[in-house]
Design an enzyme around this catalytic site. Sequence first.
Site, PDB file in Angstrom:
ATOM      1  N   SER A  15       0.834  -1.201   0.000  1.00 41.26           N
ATOM      2  CA  SER A  15       0.000   0.000   0.000  1.00 41.26           C
ATOM      3  C   SER A  15       0.865   1.246   0.000  1.00 41.26           C
ATOM      4  O   SER A  15       0.637   2.185  -0.793  1.00 41.26           O
ATOM      5  CB  SER A  15      -0.922   0.004   1.222  1.00 41.26           C
ATOM      6  OG  SER A  15      -1.855  -1.051   1.166  1.00 41.26           O
ATOM      7  N   ARG A  38       0.677   8.501   5.716  1.00 44.59           N
ATOM      8  CA  ARG A  38      -0.192   7.797   6.659  1.00 44.59           C
ATOM      9  C   ARG A  38      -1.644   8.246   6.494  1.00 44.59           C
ATOM     10  O   ARG A  38      -2.572   7.432   6.553  1.00 44.59           O
ATOM     11  CB  ARG A  38       0.303   8.037   8.083  1.00 44.59           C
ATOM     12  CG  ARG A  38      -0.425   7.293   9.178  1.00 44.59           C
ATOM     13  CD  ARG A  38      -0.299   5.802   9.120  1.00 44.59           C
ATOM     14  NE  ARG A  38       1.061   5.302   9.114  1.00 44.59           N
ATOM     15  CZ  ARG A  38       1.379   4.014   9.109  1.00 44.59           C
ATOM     16  NH1 ARG A  38       0.418   3.098   9.098  1.00 44.59           N
ATOM     17  NH2 ARG A  38       2.642   3.625   9.083  1.00 44.59           N
ATOM     18  N   HIS A  41      -2.947   6.753   3.281  1.00 46.75           N
ATOM     19  CA  HIS A  41      -3.185   5.324   3.513  1.00 46.75           C
ATOM     20  C   HIS A  41      -4.514   5.104   4.229  1.00 46.75           C
ATOM     21  O   HIS A  41      -5.260   4.165   3.914  1.00 46.75           O
ATOM     22  CB  HIS A  41      -2.027   4.750   4.343  1.00 46.75           C
ATOM     23  CG  HIS A  41      -2.160   3.292   4.646  1.00 46.75           C
ATOM     24  ND1 HIS A  41      -2.564   2.822   5.873  1.00 46.75           N
ATOM     25  CD2 HIS A  41      -1.944   2.189   3.875  1.00 46.75           C
ATOM     26  CE1 HIS A  41      -2.582   1.504   5.852  1.00 46.75           C
ATOM     27  NE2 HIS A  41      -2.216   1.087   4.654  1.00 46.75           N
TER      28      HIS A  41
END
Length: 210
Positions: A15, A38, A41
């Site tokens: 990912s 982050r 994601h």
Amino acid sequence: MYNYIENPQEIERQSFKIIHSEMKNTELEPIKLSIIKRVIHTTTDFDYEDILLFKEKVEETLLNAMKKGCMIVTDTEMIKAGISKPLAKELNITMHSFVGTEEAYHMAKEKGITRSMAAVDIALDLPQDKLFVIGNAPTALYRILEKKQLNNVRGVIGVPVGFVGAKESKEALWESNIPSIISQGRKGGSTVAVAIVNALLREAVKAIEE
């Protein structure tokens, strides 16, 4: 039979590899890049590459506060629940959400304010250094901005989501002199707030282990 990846570490690795390959700009300071990745994601939304704004040197300010074991004050139990307990424990960080407390309920009723505003007042009365993490309530951001004594507030992560007051409260925070990270416009929310905090916690733990 279906062909899919079962290993969670490998799913995360791939990912982040995809995120890195699809970002417009990966030539950022490592901590800022880590935070943005982050958040992307968590949300699968590459808009955050453009709409996450960082005050100058805010990453270092917040990392230093975390390394010293500051208190994290959230405006929802969801954010508090999502923050990594092992990472926070390693840094001696305590986490609090006062919105649902009886004290906040009674204070809000007595003063005619929201419980989110009352929760800010309760937190500001505590002597510990603190980091506010606001992902839901614009009124909490406005309350912080209204207060004059913010000597023990080390920073604010202000990413409330919504149509009423979210955009404007974040703009007001950005115009203040408070060390802050914001999401421009209507986007944001508890999951974005958690992603930012956990990225910072990882970097803080990494720093003390080096």
